[in-house]
Design a protein around this motif. Structure first.
Motif, PDB file in Angstrom:
ATOM      1  N   ILE A   1       0.836  -1.208   0.000  1.00  0.00           N
ATOM      2  CA  ILE A   1       0.000   0.000   0.000  1.00  0.00           C
ATOM      3  C   ILE A   1       0.876   1.265   0.000  1.00  0.00           C
ATOM      4  CG2 ILE A   1      -0.552   0.319   2.498  1.00  0.00           C
ATOM      5  CD1 ILE A   1      -3.066   0.037  -0.257  1.00  0.00           C
ATOM      6  N   LYS A   2       1.983   1.196   0.710  1.00  0.00           N
ATOM      7  CA  LYS A   2       2.917   2.332   0.745  1.00  0.00           C
ATOM      8  C   LYS A   2       3.390   2.641  -0.678  1.00  0.00           C
ATOM      9  CE  LYS A   2       5.621   2.849   4.799  1.00  0.00           C
ATOM     10  NZ  LYS A   2       6.616   2.272   5.660  1.00  0.00           N
ATOM     11  N   GLU A   3       3.762   1.589  -1.376  1.00  0.00           N
ATOM     12  CA  GLU A   3       4.286   1.742  -2.739  1.00  0.00           C
ATOM     13  C   GLU A   3       3.193   2.265  -3.677  1.00  0.00           C
ATOM     14  OE1 GLU A   3       6.025  -1.591  -5.439  1.00  0.00           O
ATOM     15  OE2 GLU A   3       7.089  -1.604  -3.530  1.00  0.00           O
ATOM     16  N   ARG A   4       1.993   1.680  -3.560  1.00  0.00           N
ATOM     17  CA  ARG A   4       0.910   2.029  -4.504  1.00  0.00           C
ATOM     18  C   ARG A   4       0.418   3.471  -4.300  1.00  0.00           C
ATOM     19  NH1 ARG A   4      -1.516   3.628  -7.850  1.00  0.00           N
ATOM     20  NH2 ARG A   4      -3.359   2.868  -8.961  1.00  0.00           N
ATOM     21  N   LEU A   5       0.304   3.890  -3.026  1.00  0.00           N
ATOM     22  CA  LEU A   5      -0.233   5.236  -2.774  1.00  0.00           C
ATOM     23  C   LEU A   5       0.775   6.329  -3.146  1.00  0.00           C
ATOM     24  CD1 LEU A   5      -2.322   4.894   0.534  1.00  0.00           C
ATOM     25  CD2 LEU A   5      -3.074   4.723  -1.835  1.00  0.00           C
ATOM     26  N   ALA A   6       2.039   5.935  -3.323  1.00  0.00           N
ATOM     27  CA  ALA A   6       3.055   6.924  -3.719  1.00  0.00           C
ATOM     28  C   ALA A   6       3.009   7.188  -5.224  1.00  0.00           C
ATOM     29  CB  ALA A   6       4.430   6.415  -3.313  1.00  0.00           C
ATOM     30  N   GLU A   7       2.220   6.395  -5.973  1.00  0.00           N
ATOM     31  CA  GLU A   7       2.159   6.595  -7.425  1.00  0.00           C
ATOM     32  C   GLU A   7       1.347   7.855  -7.751  1.00  0.00           C
ATOM     33  OE1 GLU A   7       1.209   2.994  -9.604  1.00  0.00           O
ATOM     34  OE2 GLU A   7       2.476   1.846  -8.228  1.00  0.00           O
ATOM     35  N   PRO A   8       1.711   8.553  -8.861  1.00  0.00           N
ATOM     36  CA  PRO A   8       1.108   9.862  -9.146  1.00  0.00           C
ATOM     37  C   PRO A   8      -0.413   9.829  -9.297  1.00  0.00           C
ATOM     38  CG  PRO A   8       2.818   9.288 -10.769  1.00  0.00           C
ATOM     39  CD  PRO A   8       2.768   8.179  -9.797  1.00  0.00           C
ATOM     40  N   ASP A   9      -0.997   8.731  -9.790  1.00  0.00           N
ATOM     41  CA  ASP A   9      -2.459   8.736 -10.017  1.00  0.00           C
ATOM     42  C   ASP A   9      -3.245   8.785  -8.707  1.00  0.00           C
ATOM     43  OD1 ASP A   9      -1.654   6.108  -9.426  1.00  0.00           O
ATOM     44  OD2 ASP A   9      -3.419   5.263 -10.401  1.00  0.00           O
ATOM     45  N   CYS A  10      -2.584   8.566  -7.577  1.00  0.00           N
ATOM     46  CA  CYS A  10      -3.302   8.609  -6.285  1.00  0.00           C
ATOM     47  C   CYS A  10      -3.250  10.007  -5.663  1.00  0.00           C
ATOM     48  CB  CYS A  10      -2.701   7.598  -5.309  1.00  0.00           C
ATOM     49  SG  CYS A  10      -3.043   5.895  -5.795  1.00  0.00           S
ATOM     50  N   ALA A  11      -2.575  10.933  -6.328  1.00  0.00           N
ATOM     51  CA  ALA A  11      -2.355  12.255  -5.728  1.00  0.00           C
ATOM     52  C   ALA A  11      -3.657  13.011  -5.484  1.00  0.00           C
ATOM     53  CB  ALA A  11      -1.424  13.078  -6.610  1.00  0.00           C
ATOM     54  N   ASN A  12      -4.676  12.795  -6.340  1.00  0.00           N
ATOM     55  CA  ASN A  12      -5.933  13.556  -6.183  1.00  0.00           C
ATOM     56  C   ASN A  12      -7.055  12.739  -5.569  1.00  0.00           C
ATOM     57  OD1 ASN A  12      -4.841  15.898  -7.271  1.00  0.00           O
ATOM     58  ND2 ASN A  12      -5.129  15.082  -9.346  1.00  0.00           N
ATOM     59  N   GLY A  13      -6.706  11.649  -4.927  1.00  0.00           N
ATOM     60  CA  GLY A  13      -7.721  10.828  -4.260  1.00  0.00           C
ATOM     61  C   GLY A  13      -7.663   9.389  -4.732  1.00  0.00           C
ATOM     62  N   PHE A  14      -8.277   8.515  -3.939  1.00  0.00           N
ATOM     63  CA  PHE A  14      -8.274   7.085  -4.263  1.00  0.00           C
ATOM     64  C   PHE A  14      -9.349   6.374  -3.461  1.00  0.00           C
ATOM     65  CE2 PHE A  14      -5.019   8.188  -1.140  1.00  0.00           C
ATOM     66  CZ  PHE A  14      -5.501   7.504  -0.031  1.00  0.00           C
ATOM     67  N   ILE A  15      -9.665   5.179  -3.897  1.00  0.00           N
ATOM     68  CA  ILE A  15     -10.582   4.324  -3.141  1.00  0.00           C
ATOM     69  C   ILE A  15      -9.802   3.093  -2.718  1.00  0.00           C
ATOM     70  CG2 ILE A  15     -12.681   2.911  -3.264  1.00  0.00           C
ATOM     71  CD1 ILE A  15     -13.373   4.685  -5.727  1.00  0.00           C
ATOM     72  N   LEU A  16      -9.767   2.830  -1.451  1.00  0.00           N
ATOM     73  CA  LEU A  16      -9.105   1.618  -0.975  1.00  0.00           C
ATOM     74  C   LEU A  16     -10.149   0.512  -0.889  1.00  0.00           C
ATOM     75  CD1 LEU A  16      -6.735   2.993   1.821  1.00  0.00           C
ATOM     76  CD2 LEU A  16      -6.176   2.408  -0.542  1.00  0.00           C
ATOM     77  N   ASP A  17      -9.962  -0.536  -1.684  1.00  0.00           N
ATOM     78  CA  ASP A  17     -10.905  -1.659  -1.746  1.00  0.00           C
ATOM     79  C   ASP A  17     -10.235  -2.880  -1.123  1.00  0.00           C
ATOM     80  OD1 ASP A  17     -12.177  -4.002  -2.562  1.00  0.00           O
ATOM     81  OD2 ASP A  17     -12.011  -3.597  -4.702  1.00  0.00           O
ATOM     82  N   GLY A  18     -10.709  -3.256   0.057  1.00  0.00           N
ATOM     83  CA  GLY A  18     -10.151  -4.464   0.694  1.00  0.00           C
ATOM     84  C   GLY A  18      -8.937  -4.180   1.564  1.00  0.00           C
ATOM     85  N   VAL A  19      -8.679  -2.945   1.844  1.00  0.00           N
ATOM     86  CA  VAL A  19      -7.576  -2.550   2.718  1.00  0.00           C
ATOM     87  C   VAL A  19      -7.941  -1.212   3.357  1.00  0.00           C
ATOM     88  CG1 VAL A  19      -6.205  -1.329   0.923  1.00  0.00           C
ATOM     89  CG2 VAL A  19      -5.049  -2.394   2.868  1.00  0.00           C
ATOM     90  N   PRO A  20      -7.754  -1.012   4.649  1.00  0.00           N
ATOM     91  CA  PRO A  20      -7.180  -1.932   5.625  1.00  0.00           C
ATOM     92  C   PRO A  20      -8.163  -3.053   5.978  1.00  0.00           C
ATOM     93  CG  PRO A  20      -7.981   0.029   6.729  1.00  0.00           C
ATOM     94  CD  PRO A  20      -8.160   0.280   5.274  1.00  0.00           C
ATOM     95  N   ARG A  21      -7.596  -4.132   6.473  1.00  0.00           N
ATOM     96  CA  ARG A  21      -8.408  -5.281   6.853  1.00  0.00           C
ATOM     97  C   ARG A  21      -8.123  -5.713   8.284  1.00  0.00           C
ATOM     98  NH1 ARG A  21      -9.313  -7.529   1.577  1.00  0.00           N
ATOM     99  NH2 ARG A  21     -10.460  -9.462   1.585  1.00  0.00           N
ATOM    100  N   THR A  22      -7.190  -5.024   8.915  1.00  0.00           N
ATOM    101  CA  THR A  22      -6.900  -5.280  10.332  1.00  0.00           C
ATOM    102  C   THR A  22      -6.636  -3.920  10.977  1.00  0.00           C
ATOM    103  OG1 THR A  22      -4.519  -5.398   9.964  1.00  0.00           O
ATOM    104  CG2 THR A  22      -5.709  -7.493   9.838  1.00  0.00           C
ATOM    105  N   VAL A  23      -6.741  -3.891  12.306  1.00  0.00           N
ATOM    106  CA  VAL A  23      -6.471  -2.631  13.006  1.00  0.00           C
ATOM    107  C   VAL A  23      -5.007  -2.225  12.762  1.00  0.00           C
ATOM    108  CG1 VAL A  23      -6.313  -1.571  15.300  1.00  0.00           C
ATOM    109  CG2 VAL A  23      -8.322  -2.947  14.694  1.00  0.00           C
TER     110      VAL A  23
END
Ligand code: AP5
Length: 210
Positions: free
Chosen positions: A68-90
């Protein structure tokens, strides 16, 4: 807008993430899809994850947090994103906070276990592009062929009834506590996921606008 879609396996997270992405023009980040791609490509991480996925167990937090750290650092996430299936634990939710990820809304898509079992029994996915169908609720135009790319439709290995039981157990034990976690932070909205796909999309988009 940064959104989390919470919900049991088969609640319709992937189906609804597609609708929201289209509407809000933000990418969906699905750890399930990322893990399945790694399994398909035979990477070291994929081989490790496969053991857990096939049993219906959760993949270790350390692996998911790295993804998730790697994926959220990608430029397409800069203006928002939907996390589907994560987080799944506290632990995953706390890791997101420690990374400084600000979440605007958490949608809990609520569906009863009996309905989930029926949905997952009828799910078919494209072996090439991963698009998801249902034999009754969202059939492909041609039997067993993907509308999007023409690939063969298959049954996901972890949709076997015994594995679904294990996935539901993991959800109730490890993921459900996130409902209280995000309610305490004032981020949670609950959306009834028993309606048709189109009606659920409408409820969900209204909840996001509110
Ligand atoms: P993942 O791929 O995330 O699976 P999941 O959460 O179990 O969710 P699903 O993809 O099964 O269901 P969905 O809610 O997206 O439902 P869908 O829209 O397809 O994870 C797989 C595995 O990877 C996990 O078990 C775990 O091992 C590992 N993993 C992933 N993320 C992890 C993490 N963060 N931490 C640890 N491990 C992780 O809908 C289901 C079916 O119902 C479809 O056929 C659809 O057409 C139909 N349908 C949808 N909505 C409706 C409706 N309203 N009415 C009628 N039918 C509907």
């Amino acid at each position: 807008m940064n959104i989390i879609l919470l919900g049991a396996p088969g609640a319709g997270k992937g189906t609804q993430a597609e609708v929201i992405c289209d509407k809000l023009k933000i990418p969906a980040v699905s750890t399930g899809n990322i893990l399945r791609a790694a399994v398909k490509n035979g990477t070291e991480m994929g081989l490790k994850a496969q053991e857990f996925i096939d049993k219906g167990a959760l993949v270790p937090d350390s692996v998911i947090i790295g993804i998730i750290k790697e994926r959220l650092a990608e430029p397409d996430c800069a203006n928002g994103f939907i996390l589907d299936g994560v987080p799944r634990t506290v632990a995953q939710a706390e890791a997101l906070e420690q990374m400084g990820v600000v979440i605007d809304k958490v949608v809990d898509l609520e569906v009863a276990d009996e309905i989930i079992i029926h949905r997952l029994a009828g799910r078919r996915v494209c072996s090439a592009c991963g698009a998801s169908y249902h034999v009754e609720n969202k059939p492909s135009r041609e039997p067993d062929r993907c509308d999007r790319c023409g690939g063969a439709l298959i049954i996901r290995k972890d949709d076997a009834p015994e594995t679904v039981k294990g996935r539901l157990k993991a959800y109730h034990e490890l993921t459900e506590p996130l409902i209280a976690f995000y309610r305490e932070r004032g981020k949670l909205v609950v959306v009834e996921g028993h309606e048709s796909i189109a009606d659920t999309s409408e409820l969900l988009l209204k909840a996001l606008e509110a």
